[in-house]
Design a protein around this motif. Structure first.
Motif, short mmCIF file in Angstrom:
data_model
loop_
_atom_site.label_atom_id
_atom_site.label_comp_id
_atom_site.label_asym_id
_atom_site.label_seq_id
_atom_site.Cartn_x
_atom_site.Cartn_y
_atom_site.Cartn_z
N PRO A 111 0.84 -1.21 0.00
CA PRO A 111 0.00 0.00 0.00
C PRO A 111 0.87 1.26 0.00
CG PRO A 111 -0.72 -1.56 1.69
CD PRO A 111 0.60 -2.05 1.19
N VAL A 112 0.58 2.17 -0.92
CA VAL A 112 1.31 3.43 -1.02
C VAL A 112 0.29 4.57 -0.97
CG1 VAL A 112 2.88 4.84 -2.40
CG2 VAL A 112 3.09 2.34 -2.45
N SER A 113 0.59 5.61 -0.20
CA SER A 113 -0.30 6.76 -0.12
C SER A 113 0.51 8.04 0.03
CB SER A 113 -1.28 6.61 1.06
OG SER A 113 -0.57 6.58 2.29
N VAL A 114 -0.15 9.17 -0.14
CA VAL A 114 0.47 10.49 0.01
C VAL A 114 -0.15 11.17 1.22
CG1 VAL A 114 0.93 12.72 -1.08
CG2 VAL A 114 0.82 10.65 -2.49
N SER A 115 0.68 11.71 2.09
CA SER A 115 0.16 12.37 3.30
C SER A 115 -0.61 13.64 2.93
CB SER A 115 1.31 12.72 4.25
OG SER A 115 2.06 13.82 3.76
N GLU A 116 -1.54 14.00 3.81
CA GLU A 116 -2.32 15.22 3.57
C GLU A 116 -1.42 16.45 3.60
OE1 GLU A 116 -5.44 15.41 2.62
OE2 GLU A 116 -5.49 13.21 2.63
N GLU A 117 -0.39 16.43 4.45
CA GLU A 117 0.54 17.55 4.52
C GLU A 117 1.23 17.78 3.18
OE1 GLU A 117 4.32 18.99 7.29
OE2 GLU A 117 3.96 16.85 6.97
N LEU A 118 1.70 16.71 2.56
CA LEU A 118 2.39 16.84 1.28
C LEU A 118 1.40 17.21 0.17
CD1 LEU A 118 4.96 16.70 -0.35
CD2 LEU A 118 4.74 14.22 -0.44
N THR A 121 0.53 -2.55 -11.47
CA THR A 121 0.77 -1.11 -11.61
C THR A 121 -0.39 -0.34 -11.00
OG1 THR A 121 -0.26 -1.01 -13.80
CG2 THR A 121 2.10 -1.45 -13.73
N LYS A 122 -0.08 0.82 -10.47
CA LYS A 122 -1.12 1.66 -9.85
C LYS A 122 -0.69 3.10 -9.90
CE LYS A 122 -3.88 2.19 -5.65
NZ LYS A 122 -4.13 1.71 -4.26
N LYS A 123 -1.62 3.97 -10.28
CA LYS A 123 -1.37 5.41 -10.30
C LYS A 123 -2.18 6.05 -9.18
CE LYS A 123 -1.79 9.34 -13.51
NZ LYS A 123 -2.24 9.72 -14.88
N LEU A 124 -1.56 6.92 -8.42
CA LEU A 124 -2.30 7.54 -7.30
C LEU A 124 -1.86 8.97 -7.08
CD1 LEU A 124 -0.41 7.58 -4.43
CD2 LEU A 124 -0.58 5.14 -4.87
N LYS A 125 -2.75 9.71 -6.42
CA LYS A 125 -2.49 11.11 -6.08
C LYS A 125 -2.66 11.29 -4.59
CE LYS A 125 -4.03 12.94 -10.54
NZ LYS A 125 -4.91 13.88 -11.23
N PRO A 136 -0.18 20.02 -4.65
CA PRO A 136 -1.48 19.42 -4.98
C PRO A 136 -1.52 18.60 -6.25
CG PRO A 136 -1.50 21.81 -5.32
CD PRO A 136 -0.23 21.50 -4.60
N HIS A 137 -0.56 18.80 -7.16
CA HIS A 137 -0.56 18.05 -8.42
C HIS A 137 0.32 16.79 -8.35
CE1 HIS A 137 -2.86 21.18 -10.32
NE2 HIS A 137 -1.94 22.08 -10.03
N LEU A 138 0.86 16.50 -7.20
CA LEU A 138 1.73 15.34 -7.05
C LEU A 138 1.00 14.05 -7.45
CD1 LEU A 138 4.43 14.15 -5.93
CD2 LEU A 138 3.26 13.92 -3.74
N THR A 139 1.66 13.26 -8.29
CA THR A 139 1.11 11.99 -8.75
C THR A 139 2.21 10.93 -8.71
OG1 THR A 139 -0.30 13.24 -10.29
CG2 THR A 139 -0.17 10.87 -10.61
N LEU A 140 1.86 9.73 -8.27
CA LEU A 140 2.81 8.64 -8.20
C LEU A 140 2.37 7.51 -9.13
CD1 LEU A 140 3.31 8.37 -4.32
CD2 LEU A 140 4.65 9.73 -5.95
N SER A 141 3.31 6.96 -9.86
CA SER A 141 3.05 5.76 -10.66
C SER A 141 3.86 4.63 -10.04
CB SER A 141 3.46 5.98 -12.12
OG SER A 141 3.20 4.82 -12.88
N CYS A 142 3.15 3.65 -9.50
CA CYS A 142 3.80 2.56 -8.76
C CYS A 142 3.79 1.28 -9.60
CB CYS A 142 3.07 2.30 -7.45
SG CYS A 142 2.90 3.77 -6.41
#
Length: 220
Positions: free
Chosen positions: A3-10, A216-220, A15-21
């Protein structure tokens, strides 16, 4: 997949941060000559066509530098891994030879301008959360020793920090014993080029690392 997530602080700062896992089983080898021939072909083209002063204006690099500044970190002092690699290439120093998995990751990075984390999945404990480094938070970067990660975007698991866009950590590094690999392409600007970077990474993993059981998973 881990599981991968982005913290609310970051998220609030970038705000446009996107991760491709991408997570997959791999076969790690010290060298792959076919891969290295492809790397040399690409780096030779970049060295002939790109100037050092142009690197910071590449879309992925420019977005990443803005992201660092939003978090309170100087991207000129704590250079993003993609920018550092491209500077080496343009200066005629080439890329480091590490192993086939790390080498192909570096090829994706210089080809696209995205900084990319590469981790041994078996060394990550629990969920991976992308947040912001704290004062005096311990971190040993590969080839860098103790790194000041305060205000740097940083991946953490339940044991603590294990990855930044400036330097991956010794703790989760890819070695000959790595069997399951997690690659995270970090896009600070919600750029359309992320799709092509992901496709390139998947193709290279299959071609040069025998990748199987891929998720593969894309998340913001």
């Amino acid at each position: 997949m881990i599981p991968v997530s982005v913290s609310e602080e970051l998220k609030s700062l970038v705000p446009h941060l996107t991760l491709s896992c991408i997570e997959c089983d791999v076969v790690v080898m010290e060298e792959n000559e076919a891969l290295w021939a492809e790397i040399e072909g690409k780096t030779n083209k970049l060295a002939a066509s790109l100037r050092v002063e142009d690197i910071s204006r590449l879309p992925a690099i420019a977005a990443s530098r803005r992201g660092y500044k939003a978090c309170g970190k100087d991207p000129a002092r704590y250079r993003l891994s993609a920018e550092a690699l491209l500077r080496r290439v343009v200066q005629g120093k080439g890329l480091y030879r590490v192993n086939n998995v790390v080498d192909l990751l570096n090829l994706v990075s210089v080809s696209t301008g995205f900084s990319i984390g590469g981790y041994d999945s078996g060394k990550i404990e629990g969920e991976a959360v992308f947040g912001i480094g704290r004062e005096n938070e311990p971190y040993e970067g590969i080839g860098r020793g103790e790194l000041n990660i305060e205000s740097l975007p940083v991946f953490r698991d339940k044991r603590g920090a294990f990855g930044t866009p400036t330097s991956d950590s010794v703790r989760t590094s890819v070695t000959r014993n790595t069997m399951r690999f997690l690659m995270i392409i970090i896009d600070f600007g919600a750029l359309p080029e992320l799709e092509d970077a992901t496709e390139l990474a998947v193709n290279l993993l299959e071609k040069y690392a025998g990748a199987t059981n891929m998720i593969t998973k894309k998340l913001k």
